[in-house]
Design a protein around this motif. Structure first.
Motif, PDB file in Angstrom:
ATOM      1  N   LEU A 176       0.830  -1.202   0.000  1.00 31.32           N
ATOM      2  CA  LEU A 176       0.000   0.000   0.000  1.00 31.32           C
ATOM      3  C   LEU A 176       0.864   1.251   0.000  1.00 31.32           C
ATOM      4  CD1 LEU A 176      -2.738  -0.654   2.712  1.00 31.32           C
ATOM      5  CD2 LEU A 176      -3.197   0.077   0.402  1.00 31.32           C
ATOM      6  N   GLU A 177       0.580   2.170  -0.916  1.00 34.18           N
ATOM      7  CA  GLU A 177       1.203   3.487  -0.820  1.00 34.18           C
ATOM      8  C   GLU A 177       0.561   4.235   0.343  1.00 34.18           C
ATOM      9  OE1 GLU A 177       3.801   4.546  -2.568  1.00 34.18           O
ATOM     10  OE2 GLU A 177       3.825   2.551  -3.473  1.00 34.18           O
ATOM     11  N   ASP A 178       1.343   5.043   1.032  1.00 30.54           N
ATOM     12  CA  ASP A 178       0.821   5.768   2.193  1.00 30.54           C
ATOM     13  C   ASP A 178       1.136   7.246   2.053  1.00 30.54           C
ATOM     14  OD1 ASP A 178      -0.477   6.065   4.595  1.00 30.54           O
ATOM     15  OD2 ASP A 178       1.155   5.284   5.835  1.00 30.54           O
ATOM     16  N   ALA A 204      -3.821  26.920  12.709  1.00 29.32           N
ATOM     17  CA  ALA A 204      -4.880  26.049  13.230  1.00 29.32           C
ATOM     18  C   ALA A 204      -4.452  25.383  14.530  1.00 29.32           C
ATOM     19  CB  ALA A 204      -5.232  24.990  12.184  1.00 29.32           C
ATOM     20  N   ALA A 205      -5.446  24.922  15.279  1.00 28.37           N
ATOM     21  CA  ALA A 205      -5.187  24.127  16.488  1.00 28.37           C
ATOM     22  C   ALA A 205      -5.056  22.669  16.061  1.00 28.37           C
ATOM     23  CB  ALA A 205      -6.336  24.306  17.483  1.00 28.37           C
ATOM     24  N   TRP A 206      -3.883  22.086  16.294  1.00 35.88           N
ATOM     25  CA  TRP A 206      -3.560  20.775  15.747  1.00 35.88           C
ATOM     26  C   TRP A 206      -3.530  19.672  16.804  1.00 35.88           C
ATOM     27  CZ3 TRP A 206      -3.024  19.112  10.814  1.00 35.88           C
ATOM     28  CH2 TRP A 206      -2.914  20.087   9.809  1.00 35.88           C
ATOM     29  N   VAL A 207      -3.970  18.504  16.370  1.00 37.93           N
ATOM     30  CA  VAL A 207      -3.752  17.254  17.099  1.00 37.93           C
ATOM     31  C   VAL A 207      -2.734  16.463  16.281  1.00 37.93           C
ATOM     32  CG1 VAL A 207      -4.797  15.161  18.050  1.00 37.93           C
ATOM     33  CG2 VAL A 207      -6.173  17.264  17.825  1.00 37.93           C
ATOM     34  N   ALA A 208      -1.682  15.949  16.910  1.00 37.82           N
ATOM     35  CA  ALA A 208      -0.659  15.203  16.174  1.00 37.82           C
ATOM     36  C   ALA A 208      -0.043  14.152  17.079  1.00 37.82           C
ATOM     37  CB  ALA A 208       0.425  16.149  15.651  1.00 37.82           C
ATOM     38  N   PRO A 209       0.509  13.097  16.485  1.00 39.88           N
ATOM     39  CA  PRO A 209       1.175  12.064  17.288  1.00 39.88           C
ATOM     40  C   PRO A 209       2.530  12.546  17.778  1.00 39.88           C
ATOM     41  CG  PRO A 209       1.340  11.551  14.960  1.00 39.88           C
ATOM     42  CD  PRO A 209       0.480  12.764  15.056  1.00 39.88           C
ATOM     43  N   PRO A 210       3.202  11.776  18.636  1.00 37.98           N
ATOM     44  CA  PRO A 210       4.502  12.181  19.192  1.00 37.98           C
ATOM     45  C   PRO A 210       5.570  12.381  18.121  1.00 37.98           C
ATOM     46  CG  PRO A 210       3.551  10.381  20.466  1.00 37.98           C
ATOM     47  CD  PRO A 210       2.696  10.542  19.252  1.00 37.98           C
ATOM     48  N   ARG A 211       6.634  13.099  18.485  1.00 38.34           N
ATOM     49  CA  ARG A 211       7.686  13.495  17.551  1.00 38.34           C
ATOM     50  C   ARG A 211       8.404  12.319  16.893  1.00 38.34           C
ATOM     51  NH1 ARG A 211      10.275  18.423  17.170  1.00 38.34           N
ATOM     52  NH2 ARG A 211       9.250  20.152  18.241  1.00 38.34           N
ATOM     53  N   GLN A 212       8.536  11.195  17.594  1.00 38.51           N
ATOM     54  CA  GLN A 212       9.317  10.085  17.042  1.00 38.51           C
ATOM     55  C   GLN A 212       8.554   9.284  15.993  1.00 38.51           C
ATOM     56  OE1 GLN A 212       8.223  10.330  20.148  1.00 38.51           O
ATOM     57  NE2 GLN A 212       7.611   8.362  21.033  1.00 38.51           N
ATOM     58  N   THR A 213       7.287   9.619  15.747  1.00 40.27           N
ATOM     59  CA  THR A 213       6.498   8.851  14.783  1.00 40.27           C
ATOM     60  C   THR A 213       6.717   9.365  13.362  1.00 40.27           C
ATOM     61  OG1 THR A 213       4.578  10.306  15.045  1.00 40.27           O
ATOM     62  CG2 THR A 213       4.707   8.389  16.511  1.00 40.27           C
ATOM     63  N   LEU A 214       6.498   8.482  12.374  1.00 41.05           N
ATOM     64  CA  LEU A 214       6.628   8.859  10.968  1.00 41.05           C
ATOM     65  C   LEU A 214       5.638   9.947  10.593  1.00 41.05           C
ATOM     66  CD1 LEU A 214       7.000   5.316   9.366  1.00 41.05           C
ATOM     67  CD2 LEU A 214       8.784   7.051   9.558  1.00 41.05           C
ATOM     68  N   VAL A 215       4.425   9.851  11.116  1.00 42.16           N
ATOM     69  CA  VAL A 215       3.385  10.825  10.769  1.00 42.16           C
ATOM     70  C   VAL A 215       3.769  12.219  11.259  1.00 42.16           C
ATOM     71  CG1 VAL A 215       0.992  11.517  11.204  1.00 42.16           C
ATOM     72  CG2 VAL A 215       1.519   9.135  10.670  1.00 42.16           C
ATOM     73  N   ARG A 216       4.268  12.316  12.486  1.00 43.62           N
ATOM     74  CA  ARG A 216       4.657  13.632  13.024  1.00 43.62           C
ATOM     75  C   ARG A 216       5.809  14.209  12.218  1.00 43.62           C
ATOM     76  NH1 ARG A 216       4.284  15.979  18.105  1.00 43.62           N
ATOM     77  NH2 ARG A 216       5.232  18.058  18.070  1.00 43.62           N
ATOM     78  N   GLN A 217       6.769  13.373  11.839  1.00 42.32           N
ATOM     79  CA  GLN A 217       7.899  13.859  11.050  1.00 42.32           C
ATOM     80  C   GLN A 217       7.456  14.360   9.681  1.00 42.32           C
ATOM     81  OE1 GLN A 217      10.591  10.531  11.193  1.00 42.32           O
ATOM     82  NE2 GLN A 217      10.764  10.639  13.426  1.00 42.32           N
ATOM     83  N   ALA A 256      -3.354  15.442  12.037  1.00 46.14           N
ATOM     84  CA  ALA A 256      -2.487  14.817  11.037  1.00 46.14           C
ATOM     85  C   ALA A 256      -2.458  13.311  11.281  1.00 46.14           C
ATOM     86  CB  ALA A 256      -1.076  15.389  11.137  1.00 46.14           C
ATOM     87  N   VAL A 257      -2.820  12.544  10.250  1.00 48.83           N
ATOM     88  CA  VAL A 257      -2.847  11.078  10.360  1.00 48.83           C
ATOM     89  C   VAL A 257      -2.354  10.470   9.054  1.00 48.83           C
ATOM     90  CG1 VAL A 257      -4.792  11.053  11.983  1.00 48.83           C
ATOM     91  CG2 VAL A 257      -5.230  10.922   9.529  1.00 48.83           C
ATOM     92  N   ARG A 258      -2.067   9.171   9.071  1.00 52.74           N
ATOM     93  CA  ARG A 258      -1.741   8.460   7.843  1.00 52.74           C
ATOM     94  C   ARG A 258      -3.034   8.083   7.133  1.00 52.74           C
ATOM     95  NH1 ARG A 258       1.747   4.692  10.436  1.00 52.74           N
ATOM     96  NH2 ARG A 258       2.791   4.644   8.404  1.00 52.74           N
ATOM     97  N   PHE A 259      -2.920   7.736   5.839  1.00 47.02           N
ATOM     98  CA  PHE A 259      -4.091   7.443   5.006  1.00 47.02           C
ATOM     99  C   PHE A 259      -4.931   6.304   5.575  1.00 47.02           C
ATOM    100  CE2 PHE A 259      -5.865   5.155   1.214  1.00 47.02           C
ATOM    101  CZ  PHE A 259      -6.858   6.078   0.925  1.00 47.02           C
ATOM    102  N   GLU A 260      -4.273   5.252   6.079  1.00 48.76           N
ATOM    103  CA  GLU A 260      -5.003   4.119   6.650  1.00 48.76           C
ATOM    104  C   GLU A 260      -5.886   4.558   7.817  1.00 48.76           C
ATOM    105  OE1 GLU A 260      -4.685   0.059   6.378  1.00 48.76           O
ATOM    106  OE2 GLU A 260      -5.301   1.286   4.701  1.00 48.76           O
ATOM    107  N   HIS A 261      -5.359   5.452   8.665  1.00 44.35           N
ATOM    108  CA  HIS A 261      -6.135   5.975   9.789  1.00 44.35           C
ATOM    109  C   HIS A 261      -7.278   6.843   9.270  1.00 44.35           C
ATOM    110  CE1 HIS A 261      -6.004   8.070  14.012  1.00 44.35           C
ATOM    111  NE2 HIS A 261      -7.222   7.736  13.646  1.00 44.35           N
ATOM    112  N   LEU A 282       4.376   9.108   2.715  1.00 43.20           N
ATOM    113  CA  LEU A 282       4.921   8.347   3.833  1.00 43.20           C
ATOM    114  C   LEU A 282       5.469   7.030   3.288  1.00 43.20           C
ATOM    115  CD1 LEU A 282       2.060   8.903   6.442  1.00 43.20           C
ATOM    116  CD2 LEU A 282       4.433   9.595   6.743  1.00 43.20           C
ATOM    117  N   PRO A 283       6.351   6.352   4.016  1.00 45.76           N
ATOM    118  CA  PRO A 283       6.852   5.060   3.526  1.00 45.76           C
ATOM    119  C   PRO A 283       5.698   4.101   3.240  1.00 45.76           C
ATOM    120  CG  PRO A 283       8.140   5.792   5.406  1.00 45.76           C
ATOM    121  CD  PRO A 283       6.983   6.742   5.294  1.00 45.76           C
ATOM    122  N   PRO A 284       5.816   3.277   2.200  1.00 45.35           N
ATOM    123  CA  PRO A 284       4.729   2.344   1.873  1.00 45.35           C
ATOM    124  C   PRO A 284       4.517   1.333   2.988  1.00 45.35           C
ATOM    125  CG  PRO A 284       6.714   1.808   0.642  1.00 45.35           C
ATOM    126  CD  PRO A 284       6.980   3.124   1.311  1.00 45.35           C
TER     127      PRO A 284
END
Length: 315
Positions: A176-178, A204-217, A256-261, A282-284
């Motif tokens: 899957l491409e992401d 905007a007021a953002w919700v995001a995952p922690p810094r070490q995650t691919l999505v946050r980066q 901010a989320v990945r496509f699957e989410h 994002l990485p596949p």
């Protein structure tokens, strides 16, 4: 099997494999002896037997403890896999005795639309299959796969994973491409806009995952590529339940989320994906299995086919 292997099987017992793991984990003869409820002389005798059977020195002894040699590290890894497979055999036999047709242990990150779809399709084709889904960080799940605790892992094919020394032990397939997606409550005014840039979302007021995650980066990179400092999230969360709840309760928030989410959240209703933003890859996503001479079990092969179909449908 070769004559040498037959000779090894006659000399090496499961207790020897347990000893290798105990020494590798405890790093002292005393602690390993305590863990196995044996005396230190008995531990020394067993280690000598294992080294004689395998034909190599497996641990270096010193006043500070014991440390695996390169040969010992290889033996410890194989012992961990063998004992993991034996535990899996026990669980699978017990499940089949209770009426299951097969047991599948899958590792996956916490939010994915592809894995539930593949599991449902698998059980339609194999109604008696029992599936255990273990959620966690992909690197940790891959280690559990290599240790024999899991049959396969669905996760991101990151550069770190693909350049790791562990890659030679893994079979991987991109499915899957992401990409990075932005979610908002269905009644958020930004949902109605068809052309947006990341600069439009800077305040905007953002919700995001922690810094070490691919999505946050990737989220940070989207703004940095526009010459902007990335926003500091007002809420940092990784739980899909928490993210879905706050988005539906506060229409001002973006996430901010990945496509699957995103696929999973939009399907639940009350949340939509912002359209028209420049794409951030994002990485596949793909499926990892252990590389080896023994073919994957039929249930693992069947699950891989269903994951491929789920990926094709998403594509």
């Amino acid at each position: 099997m070769s004559q040498g292997f037959d000779h090894l099987v006659r000399r090496l017992r499961l207790r020897h494999l347990e000893l290798l793991l105990a020494l590798a984990d405890a790093r002292t003869m005393r602690a390993a002896a305590s863990r196995l409820h044996l005396s230190q002389p008995a531990i020394s005798k067993m280690l000598a037997e294992a080294e004689d059977a395998l034909g190599a020195r497996l641990f270096e002894r010193s006043p500070q403890g014991v440390l695996p040699t390169p040969a010992g590290a290889a033996a410890v890894h194989r012992a961990r896999v063998a004992l993991g497979e034996l535990a899996h055999a026990r669980d699978e036999v017990q499940a089949i005795h209770r009426g299951a047709s097969a047991v599948l242990r899958v590792g996956a990150f916490s939010v994915t639309a592809a894995v539930p779809a593949a599991v449902v399709q698998l059980r339609q084709r194999l109604p008696g299959a029992v599936v255990h889904i273990h959620e966690g960080r992909v690197n940790e799940l891959i280690q559990r796969l290599l240790d024999g605790d899991l049959d396969c892992v669905f996760g991101a094919l990151t550069t770190e994973t693909l350049t790791s020394e562990r890659l030679s032990l893994l079979q991987s397939e991109a499915l899957l491409e992401d990409r990075l997606c932005v979610l908002a409550a269905s009644d958020n005014p930004l949902v109605r806009r068809r052309r947006l840039r990341w600069t439009d979302l800077r305040e905007a007021a953002w919700v995001a995952p922690p810094r070490q995650t691919l999505v946050r980066q990737a989220f940070m990179g989207a703004f940095l590529n526009e010459g902007l400092d990335p926003p500091v999230p007002v809420i940092e969360a990784i739980s899909s339940i928490t993210i879905g709840a706050v988005l539906r309760l506060d229409r001002s928030l973006l996430c901010a989320v990945r496509f699957e989410h995103a696929r999973d959240e939009v399907a639940r209703g009350g949340v939509k994906r912002l359209s028209g933003l420049p794409e951030v890859a994002l990485p596949p996503l793909g499926l990892f299995t252990r590389r080896g001479e023994v073919p994957a079990t039929p249930v693992v092969q069947a699950f891989a086919r269903e994951i491929r179909k789920a990926g094709a449908r998403a594509g």
